[in-house]
Design an enzyme around this catalytic site. Sequence first.
Site, PDB file in Angstrom:
ATOM      1  CE1 TYR A 151      13.589  31.345   3.735  1.00  0.00           C
ATOM      2  CE2 TYR A 151      13.900  28.970   3.482  1.00  0.00           C
ATOM      3  CZ  TYR A 151      13.557  30.207   2.954  1.00  0.00           C
ATOM      4  OH  TYR A 151      13.200  30.300   1.644  1.00  0.00           O
TER       5      TYR A 151
ATOM      6  CE  LYS B 104      -0.156  -0.147   5.020  1.00  0.00           C
ATOM      7  NZ  LYS B 104      -0.862  -0.707   6.186  1.00  0.00           N
TER       8      LYS B 104
END
Length: 366
Positions: free
Chosen positions: A254, A35
């Site tokens: 950042y 899956k």
Amino acid sequence: MSRPLRARIDLDALRHNLGCVRAAAPQSRVMAVVKANGYGHGLVRVAQALREAEGFGVACLEEAVRLRETGIQHPITLLEGFFDRDELAAVSHYRTIPVLHTERQIRQLESTGMPQPIDVWLKVDTGMHRLGFAPDTVPAMYQRLQACANVNGIGLFSHLGYADDRRSAQTQRQCDRFKSVFEDFSGVRSLANSGGLLGWPETQFDWIRPGLMLYGISPFSGDTGPDHGLRPVMTLESKLIAVNHFERGAAVGYGGAWVCPEDMPVGVVAAGYGDGYPRHAPTGTPMLVNGRRTTLIGRVSMDMLCVDLREQPQACIGDSVVLWGQDLPAEEIARCAGTIPYELVCAIASRVPVEVIEAASAAVVT
Ligand SMILES: *Cc1c(COP(=O)(O)O)cnc(C)c1O
């Protein structure tokens, strides 16, 4: 040179890990769980490499149809069952095996015309309390399914909720409940995921359902795949695209989350949260540069992250970087980032090119 980030997928490692599954559970048939796009490794390529498995487990019909369309003939289990009546014709047409966990699903099966009867799994809630029938209602549901013309074979199914913790007593409790819920049941049974089959052999029954361990990752918190003889299948690798020298006190990236404690070289790696690298990985998360351990510094950006090169002052643009995989277990990165390795590999972004390697053929980049 194109952007150097790659997810290298080692199909030999995948087959090796299937061998480990077999060695741990020689009596059981293997439903390889593929899956979520084969846990991020590629649904079709994983299933094709694992043709030796006796069956596959997917989350939904669409994944099953993709497997059928590439010629996979194995039994395919729909681990969440079908979601509504309108899927039933296709469930039957594609010979998929839904997990039934609500009375509503059973009612829909009883009252819908279908081209062919189907095999089903009847799911018991043995203690996880997510999907499944309470144990005392199981015999009645079983009788209804036996009486239903649309139903052929019926297996008994449950799922373990605590198998990542080897010290938890819950797994044994769930296993005991699974055995006793329907003592004279004569069909096939399936309970174990990776953690169950490795840690509690008693949970193996007729069909085992390994997912994570096939991809070379340990299902237990606190250790790694190689501790169990597994080989990581995915290696996320990139390169240094810049090496900069900053003075003590310079704030990097950042928010200036990393402040250089001394004059130092800082590498910039082409990999970021836009690729699936966890944005919450903090300063200190390990990384390999030219095969040697160093650490992430500062905040992870969308397309880039920075690395401490104080121990490798000779490193230069184009040098190799491993974010996780071979020689750097994804389990370690997950632990640093406050998540689990399942989430890391599943979250690989579609923009990341995949390089498939296997001994029998040359590398193919797609
Ligand atoms: C995902 C899943 C598995 C596989 O679990 P792993 O921990 O990855 O081995 C097995 N059974 C069910 C029902 C699942 O949803």
